[in-house]
Design a protein around this motif. Structure first.
Motif, PDB file in Angstrom:
ATOM      1  N   ARG A   6      45.898  20.210 -29.834  1.00 13.79           N
ATOM      2  CA  ARG A   6      45.502  21.344 -30.652  1.00 13.79           C
ATOM      3  C   ARG A   6      43.953  21.545 -30.832  1.00 13.79           C
ATOM      4  N   VAL A   7      43.483  20.482 -30.490  1.00 12.70           N
ATOM      5  CA  VAL A   7      41.762  20.393 -30.461  1.00 12.70           C
ATOM      6  C   VAL A   7      41.230  21.063 -29.317  1.00 12.70           C
ATOM      7  N   LEU A   8      40.221  21.857 -29.572  1.00 12.76           N
ATOM      8  CA  LEU A   8      39.447  22.421 -28.376  1.00 12.76           C
ATOM      9  C   LEU A   8      38.254  21.673 -28.121  1.00 12.76           C
ATOM     10  N   ARG A   9      37.659  21.075 -28.957  1.00 14.43           N
ATOM     11  CA  ARG A   9      36.260  20.606 -28.917  1.00 14.43           C
ATOM     12  C   ARG A   9      36.236  19.538 -30.024  1.00 14.43           C
ATOM     13  N   VAL A  10      35.583  18.281 -29.648  1.00 13.12           N
ATOM     14  CA  VAL A  10      35.287  17.450 -30.515  1.00 13.12           C
ATOM     15  C   VAL A  10      33.802  17.347 -31.027  1.00 13.12           C
ATOM     16  N   ILE A  29      31.943   6.421 -30.512  1.00 14.18           N
ATOM     17  CA  ILE A  29      32.814   7.316 -30.680  1.00 14.18           C
ATOM     18  C   ILE A  29      33.493   8.033 -29.354  1.00 14.18           C
ATOM     19  N   GLU A  30      32.593   8.059 -28.390  1.00 14.29           N
ATOM     20  CA  GLU A  30      32.962   8.475 -27.139  1.00 14.29           C
ATOM     21  C   GLU A  30      33.892   7.450 -26.341  1.00 14.29           C
ATOM     22  N   THR A  31      33.839   6.350 -26.697  1.00 11.62           N
ATOM     23  CA  THR A  31      34.733   5.345 -25.956  1.00 11.62           C
ATOM     24  C   THR A  31      36.045   5.190 -26.806  1.00 11.62           C
ATOM     25  N   VAL A  32      36.119   5.276 -28.223  1.00  8.63           N
ATOM     26  CA  VAL A  32      37.290   5.734 -28.807  1.00  8.63           C
ATOM     27  C   VAL A  32      38.188   6.589 -28.392  1.00  8.63           C
ATOM     28  N   LEU A  33      37.365   7.816 -28.163  1.00  3.09           N
ATOM     29  CA  LEU A  33      38.208   8.950 -27.703  1.00  3.09           C
ATOM     30  C   LEU A  33      38.657   8.695 -26.294  1.00  3.09           C
ATOM     31  N   ALA A  34      37.967   8.157 -25.320  1.00  2.25           N
ATOM     32  CA  ALA A  34      38.461   7.936 -24.029  1.00  2.25           C
ATOM     33  C   ALA A  34      39.733   7.066 -23.956  1.00  2.25           C
ATOM     34  N   LEU A  43      30.807  18.175 -28.348  1.00  3.22           N
ATOM     35  CA  LEU A  43      29.789  18.988 -28.935  1.00  3.22           C
ATOM     36  C   LEU A  43      28.864  17.666 -29.595  1.00  3.22           C
ATOM     37  N   LEU A  44      27.649  17.345 -28.991  1.00  2.00           N
ATOM     38  CA  LEU A  44      26.896  16.184 -29.503  1.00  2.00           C
ATOM     39  C   LEU A  44      25.781  16.916 -30.310  1.00  2.00           C
ATOM     40  N   ALA A  60      22.042  15.963 -20.267  1.00  2.00           N
ATOM     41  CA  ALA A  60      22.078  14.992 -19.231  1.00  2.00           C
ATOM     42  C   ALA A  60      23.584  14.649 -18.679  1.00  2.00           C
ATOM     43  N   ARG A  61      24.501  14.832 -19.886  1.00  2.00           N
ATOM     44  CA  ARG A  61      25.735  14.350 -19.624  1.00  2.00           C
ATOM     45  C   ARG A  61      26.743  15.326 -19.545  1.00  2.00           C
ATOM     46  N   ASN A  62      26.091  16.812 -19.354  1.00  5.46           N
ATOM     47  CA  ASN A  62      27.032  18.099 -19.509  1.00  5.46           C
ATOM     48  C   ASN A  62      27.795  17.902 -20.740  1.00  5.46           C
ATOM     49  N   LEU A  63      27.429  17.896 -22.014  1.00  7.00           N
ATOM     50  CA  LEU A  63      27.933  17.951 -23.113  1.00  7.00           C
ATOM     51  C   LEU A  63      27.577  19.319 -23.911  1.00  7.00           C
ATOM     52  N   SER A  64      28.268  19.866 -24.860  1.00  3.28           N
ATOM     53  CA  SER A  64      27.708  20.832 -25.530  1.00  3.28           C
ATOM     54  C   SER A  64      26.708  20.386 -26.860  1.00  3.28           C
ATOM     55  N   THR A  65      26.029  21.083 -27.175  1.00  2.00           N
ATOM     56  CA  THR A  65      24.958  20.764 -28.450  1.00  2.00           C
ATOM     57  C   THR A  65      24.599  22.074 -29.273  1.00  2.00           C
ATOM     58  N   ARG A  66      23.964  21.774 -30.245  1.00  2.00           N
ATOM     59  CA  ARG A  66      23.631  22.930 -31.093  1.00  2.00           C
ATOM     60  C   ARG A  66      22.397  22.505 -32.087  1.00  2.00           C
TER      61      ARG A  66
END
Length: 102
Positions: A6-10, A29-34, A43-44, A60-66
């Protein structure tokens, strides 16, 4: 219950202000998710000292940000932003430059 489908974005939001520590926590965190098999958009998000390094990393990693004044009031050059629009414009410039380097 596993609600991962159900998760769209982390959101990875780091409060550590030392860059090495902040990057280490985000990488962890990225390692645990993988390892958990969670493959969702990330979203970083940093604050204060990590705002701009995290924007650069996201690009650089093509992640979202705000970015916004609640995250930090300074532009990448250290000057105080006139408002949210100035912060977003700086982030867009960094993000576009990061995408061009890939």
């Amino acid at each position: 219950l596993d609600h991962g489908g159900r998760v769209l974005r982390v959101l990875i939001e780091i409060s550590e202000q030392t860059l090495d520590e902040a990057f280490q926590v985000a990488d962890g965190i990225e390692t645990v998710l993988a390892r958990a098999g969670i493959r969702r958009s990330i979203l970083l998000h940093g604050e204060n000292a990590t705002v701009w390094p995290f924007v650069e990393r996201a690009a650089a990693r093509n992640l979202s940000t705000r970015v916004g004044l609640e995250d930090g009031k300074h532009l990448p050059d250290g000057s105080v932003a006139a408002g949210n629009a100035a912060l977003v414009a700086a982030a867009v410039t960094i993000y576009r430059a990061g995408r061009l380097r890939r």
